[in-house]
Design a protein around this motif. Sequence first.
Motif, short mmCIF file in Angstrom:
data_model
loop_
_atom_site.label_atom_id
_atom_site.label_comp_id
_atom_site.label_asym_id
_atom_site.label_seq_id
_atom_site.Cartn_x
_atom_site.Cartn_y
_atom_site.Cartn_z
N THR A 124 -0.89 6.47 10.01
CA THR A 124 -1.11 6.86 8.61
C THR A 124 0.19 6.75 7.85
O THR A 124 1.28 6.74 8.43
N ARG A 177 0.84 -1.21 0.00
CA ARG A 177 0.00 0.00 0.00
C ARG A 177 0.87 1.25 0.00
O ARG A 177 0.59 2.23 0.68
N ALA A 200 -3.44 8.97 17.09
CA ALA A 200 -4.26 10.08 16.63
C ALA A 200 -5.28 10.51 17.67
O ALA A 200 -5.49 11.70 17.90
N SER A 212 -3.97 2.73 15.08
CA SER A 212 -3.86 3.03 13.65
C SER A 212 -2.81 4.11 13.42
O SER A 212 -2.60 4.98 14.26
N TYR A 259 -1.61 -0.53 12.59
CA TYR A 259 -2.21 -0.79 11.29
C TYR A 259 -2.63 0.51 10.62
O TYR A 259 -2.73 1.55 11.27
N ARG A 260 -2.89 0.41 9.32
CA ARG A 260 -3.43 1.58 8.60
C ARG A 260 -4.94 1.45 8.43
O ARG A 260 -5.69 2.30 8.87
N ASP A 261 -5.39 0.42 7.75
CA ASP A 261 -6.81 0.08 7.72
C ASP A 261 -6.84 -1.41 8.03
O ASP A 261 -6.17 -2.19 7.34
N LEU A 262 -7.60 -1.79 9.01
CA LEU A 262 -7.59 -3.20 9.37
C LEU A 262 -8.47 -3.99 8.39
O LEU A 262 -9.66 -3.75 8.29
N GLN A 263 -7.84 -4.92 7.70
CA GLN A 263 -8.56 -5.64 6.64
C GLN A 263 -9.21 -6.91 7.21
O GLN A 263 -8.91 -8.02 6.80
N ALA A 264 -10.07 -6.70 8.21
CA ALA A 264 -10.77 -7.84 8.81
C ALA A 264 -12.11 -7.99 8.10
O ALA A 264 -13.16 -7.85 8.70
#
Lengths: 560, 433
Positions: A366, A303, A387, A364, A338-343
């Motif tokens: 960025t 990514r 954040a 999270s 993580y950045r976006d959790l792909q669960a």
Amino acid sequence: MTEEELRIGVFICHCGINIGGVVRVPEVVEYAKTLPGVVYAADNLYTCSAAGLDAIKKAIKEHRLNRVVVASCTPRTHEPLFRKTCEEAGLNKYLFEMANIREHCSWVHMDDPDRATEKAKDIVRMAVAKARLLEPLDDIEIEVRPEALVIGAGPAGMTAALSLANQGFHVYLVEKEPEVGGMLRKLNRLYPTDRKADELLQQLSNAVYQNSNIEVFTSTKIVDVSGFIGNFEVLVRKDGEERKLEVGTIIVATGAEPLKPTGLYGYGELEGVITQIELEERLKEGRLGTPKAVVMIQCVGSRIPERPYCSRICCATAIKNAILIKQASPQTQVYILYRDLQAYGKEYEEYYRRAQELGVRFISYTLEKPPEVSRGDGGLKVKVYHAVLGRELTLPADLVVLSTPLIPPETNEELSKLLKVPLDRNGFFLEAHVKLRPVDFATDGIYVCGTAHSPKDVPDSIAQAYAAASRASIPMANRRVVAEGIVAEVNKDRCIGCALCVDLCPFKASRIGEDGKAEVIKVLCKGCGVCAASCPQRAITMKNFTDSQILAQVEAAFKG
Amino acid sequence: MGEEQPAILVIGGGIAGIQAALDVASQGFTVYLVERKPSIGGHMAMLDKTFPTLDCSQCILTPKMVDVARHPNVRLLTYSEVKDVKREENGFLVKVLKKPRYVKEDVCTGCGICAMHCPVEVPSEFNMGLGIRKAIYVPFPQAVPLKYTIDRDHCIRCRLCQNVCAAGAIDFDQQPEELELKVGAIIVATGFETFDARKIGEYGYGRYPNVVTGLELERIVSAAGPMGGHIIRPSDGKIPRRVAFIQCVGSRDKRFGNPYCSRVCCMYAIKNAILLKEHLHEVDVTIFYMDIRTYGKGFEEFYRRAEEEFGIKFVRGRVSEIEEDPETKNLRVIIENTETGEILQEEFDMVVLSVGLVPPKGVKELSKILGVPVDEYGFFVEKDIMTSPMETKAEGIFLAGTALGPKDIPDSVAEASAAAMRAVNYVVRRWKS
């Protein structure tokens, strides 16, 4: 064109009022009768109804028609039906021509019946002009060997091989490594069931080795591939010895491998910075111990602009290993940055929640503010901007685990050239259609599954393997493939062997023959005409769309 | 091998059912494809474009619909429902109820004169109630089969259709028909429904006209849809200048019993956001999300394009409430940005709810009829997710597509071929022994 007398029949459809409500159909019928070669013309309320089709068949017999034109709707939906009707009346189905006076005429000019009627006449005149030059063609049929080659013996390849073998097809399963298993050999447990990878490996490899329809070749390389669907000839090499395999279909299941993140987050420099796959090894061998804190970093090397894709499996893998660590050593602090959790889906969101319940912390970050890993007091420390808290946190860690993406193996390039199938820009194999043909290649007879296609987990790889097996089974179960007679033909006297057509053909149906001239593999040709349009020598003719047929239509269009 | 090859039943005529039927039929087996609606096509037929390639959905789907209907080994049973399944020694005895269309399927030519004359207008289900159809109708122009159906709930028995039908296809006396099918295996591809956003009162769906769902937006954007592809907001027909998408509506939310992720909403929102930008260059689009899930092939690249090429704004956070300005019908969205911790209030002309996927109605009954369990949400449960993801605990019954849980089109198509393979593997093994 033979000297046979032309006897063209023209059938003009009212389509209820879809055409007849705008175009004055009887007037078009009368006009059609005046066209050269037309011996019969009639209208039908619905040409596609049983009555309409019977009327065509009857007219073919009674009026000894040798060409049929139907002016109605779109060939996309109705041409096969009308062709079949001609065939049933004993007429070669390629002696049929369709004129679309609904989509191309009545629907778009519904406010102007006079000019719509004139346009319908133009369209019919053009169709008749082409029909005069139509020639009978034969469908192309070839036999298909009920034998398959599966390249790669990971979970996808083994599953595909077993499925085909259980259908009674002989399967050659070729693996470049000394043992079967692929990625399963490296993994500890599989999410979301936490089943041991070794168990699945044993189950699949036992089944493969016990199946009398499967011949396994390990430490074997694909050296050369020739031929096409039905009859591929594949040269394989093992220990310097070559063997020729003859197969009807090929499944590519060559897998992917984890990226080594050299230079990222201190990997290779700082002790205690490892990858997920290395963590799997430690867990498998039971040598993780009881670290105080483990920090996992997601999207390491994925990514990002250089490697834009999401690797699909890393979030669930991190969650899986975090849970395993927590279960073995509840006091260990585990963080997943993580950045976006792909669960995604049902199971993985639940899995995510289970990890949270066990005390795994998710933070999270960025792309603009990635974590930093450095040497800390007696271990490592990871700085990450939180954040919600609005400040930077420093997490002490005994172990930093980098979640790196699956990347395509280097050998993909060579294999893609041998098989003449494309790779996508990330280096994975590119399927025929991203949405609707996920396991087919544009070239008939070759299929793809598992991580050769894109990163995915074991259940998805296995599902795709069954899918690829299904696709490969179709031509083998039928023992033959039939292709339309509308194909390209090379005039060898004109061809200079420049191979432009070979380069351009999207279906790999053009090749240079032993005589140095282009030839068309008819069964692969889809009749798209790219070769004919681009041939500098005008040596290629598209049957049923020949220059003379198209020019006759053009001339008729402007003659009205 | 003396006995005739067993047939295979596919339940559900969406893209998964169509692909499963095509694969089974092409391997030489007879397939019964049963669909309860008047046409096959499922949800894919309702979509405007598909992610991440922006292919026109109908353009790639309808050829497959035509192919399956024309396949010599496929028996298409639309407007039909599976009522009973009995396990027999050599497979299953299936009772299928063919509901009366009041139009003879073998006579109707699909010319549409009847609908032209029918005086009764009914909100079109296919257009999510945004357009109208008649009481005699096809759900959409490319319906397969292209056969009209009379909706007796709305029909006023004026018989105009009967008078104008030149083919003589109207039959008000048509009765339900019960068919008995002998099959060797069953593939369940019953699909999904979208989450009913009315359940989330604070978003105002159903009360605020300019709060629409993702599926409604598909129909609004579609050139063949009720607005002719003109993007206008429902309250006043004005072109929206500021549009918000709210993710995870009815997904990842325990309050409504759907803690799971619906897998497709991130991508369909991004796709629709791009389409809005392509249609209306001046529009500002913001997507409010929890995680952007880009796990599929080409997804992340699509997400990057949305942000970089189209300037779509992505704000991480959960929307707590939507308020409507009673005058302008504009919508104020209240959200906590979880990347900055700020509470934001922003005004939009239109809000699109990215509703999640839930099991369709009737799934519990079908689960009983088939003897295949569903999970706590109502999705069918596979035998073993790892090794037999397409199988159920009931031998001879297989699963494909969103009947198993939310998923996108490529995964549904791959699973459909996989289920076809497993079903064929199964009948071949039994038939040979």
